[in-house]
Design a protein around this motif. Structure first.
Motif, PDB file in Angstrom:
ATOM      1  N   THR A  30      51.280  12.040   8.038  1.00 59.17           N
ATOM      2  CA  THR A  30      50.859  10.736   8.350  1.00 59.17           C
ATOM      3  C   THR A  30      52.123   9.813   9.021  1.00 59.17           C
ATOM      4  O   THR A  30      52.224   9.702  10.009  1.00 59.17           O
ATOM      5  CB  THR A  30      50.446   9.866   7.438  1.00 59.17           C
ATOM      6  OG1 THR A  30      51.157  10.010   6.127  1.00 59.17           O
ATOM      7  CG2 THR A  30      48.883  10.230   6.765  1.00 59.17           C
ATOM      8  N   SER A  31      53.323   9.796   8.057  1.00 58.29           N
ATOM      9  CA  SER A  31      54.323   9.043   8.742  1.00 58.29           C
ATOM     10  C   SER A  31      55.084  10.082   9.558  1.00 58.29           C
ATOM     11  O   SER A  31      55.413   9.316  10.664  1.00 58.29           O
ATOM     12  CB  SER A  31      55.271   8.897   7.595  1.00 58.29           C
ATOM     13  OG  SER A  31      54.780   7.939   6.455  1.00 58.29           O
ATOM     14  N   GLY A  32      55.254  11.407   9.614  1.00 58.83           N
ATOM     15  CA  GLY A  32      55.939  11.899  10.452  1.00 58.83           C
ATOM     16  C   GLY A  32      55.372  12.388  11.606  1.00 58.83           C
ATOM     17  O   GLY A  32      55.658  11.984  12.946  1.00 58.83           O
ATOM     18  N   TYR A  33      54.016  13.009  11.569  1.00 62.90           N
ATOM     19  CA  TYR A  33      53.397  13.471  12.867  1.00 62.90           C
ATOM     20  C   TYR A  33      53.055  12.504  13.586  1.00 62.90           C
ATOM     21  O   TYR A  33      53.070  12.464  14.894  1.00 62.90           O
ATOM     22  CB  TYR A  33      52.417  14.233  12.242  1.00 62.90           C
ATOM     23  CG  TYR A  33      51.677  15.285  13.219  1.00 62.90           C
ATOM     24  CD1 TYR A  33      52.116  16.533  13.397  1.00 62.90           C
ATOM     25  CD2 TYR A  33      50.754  14.861  14.345  1.00 62.90           C
ATOM     26  CE1 TYR A  33      51.540  17.586  14.246  1.00 62.90           C
ATOM     27  CE2 TYR A  33      50.302  15.624  15.175  1.00 62.90           C
ATOM     28  CZ  TYR A  33      50.611  17.066  15.329  1.00 62.90           C
ATOM     29  OH  TYR A  33      49.967  17.905  16.186  1.00 62.90           O
ATOM     30  N   MET A  34      52.445  11.504  12.942  1.00 63.36           N
ATOM     31  CA  MET A  34      52.066  10.320  13.836  1.00 63.36           C
ATOM     32  C   MET A  34      52.973   9.512  14.345  1.00 63.36           C
ATOM     33  O   MET A  34      52.918   9.065  15.901  1.00 63.36           O
ATOM     34  CB  MET A  34      51.085   9.433  12.939  1.00 63.36           C
ATOM     35  CG  MET A  34      49.734   9.981  12.324  1.00 63.36           C
ATOM     36  SD  MET A  34      48.829  10.928  13.496  1.00 63.36           S
ATOM     37  CE  MET A  34      48.252   9.501  14.414  1.00 63.36           C
TER      38      MET A  34
END
Length: 217
Positions: A110-114
């Motif tokens: 969520t935080s990283g990929y997005m």
């Protein structure tokens, strides 16, 4: 007798996409698979044929031996960790590290990929061209903040968890591949630098990145 050389899984992938973590995990657990390239630049991920497999129209996707296809990196890694718990590559259900593993996997997705998506394609998140630069600047700051969180949370040496190598390490290293300035990224985060260096020496990750290097050519 069953054909033991026939692939069990089909990985739908794109160059330097989220398929990196999935392919490396398949390699590490030793399961047979084949690759099917999806040309996102040509819009193949939005085609009717691909959307029948993955209605979200995103890459990667993984088709299992029963013909069912699952998308989203977090879901795929979770499924593989359950199907091949005997490989010991990820904490299995009931393992004391399972909750932490799932928590951090979801943080990375969520935080990283997005955030990586905003870094790579700021134009998709701006209402008009004049806002693209501002979106890009904020995305880079947010991406650095994600790596700050990761740096603080690393509890193993050199890997993320004390137990050793897990798919989380592949995921973190994949995220680092998309950073615009790796020198600055690693010089300010020494634990992250050691983690990514160790993963880049891992056979399964090297095999995966060789695939992506060949596609780049």
């Amino acid at each position: 007798m069953p054909n033991t050389t026939e692939p069990i899984f089909t990985l739908f992938w794109e160059y330097l996409a989220g398929s990196i973590v999935v392919q490396a995990t398949l390699e590490e657990i030793g399961v047979r698979y084949q690759l099917k390239y999806v040309d996102m630049g040509a819009g193949e991920h939005l085609s009717e044929a691909y959307r029948r497999r993955n209605p979200a129209g995103r890459v990667p996707a993984l088709q299992g031996p029963d013909g069912e296809t699952i998308g989203e990196t977090g879901a795929i890694i979770t499924l593989l960790s359950e199907l091949y718990s005997e490989a010991g590559f990820a904490p299995a259900p009931g393992d004391k590290d399972r909750a932490a593993f799932l928590f951090w996997l979801n943080v990375l997705t969520t935080s990283g990929y997005m955030t990586a998506g905003r870094v790579g394609h700021p134009e998709r998140y701006a209402q008009d061209e004049s806002a693209v630069a501002q979106v890009a600047e904020k995305a880079l700051a947010d991406y650095d903040a994600v790596f700050d969180v990761i740096e603080t949370a690393i509890s193993g040496d050199p890997f993320f968890m004390e137990r050793g190598l897990t798919p989380l390490d592949y995921y973190i290293t994949m995220l680092s591949e998309w950073h615009m300035d790796k020198t600055a990224l690693f010089s300010a985060r020494t634990k992250l630098a050691r983690l990514c260096q160790a993963v880049n020496q891992n056979r399964s990750y090297r095999v995966t990145m060789d695939t992506h290097a060949l596609q780049a050519e």
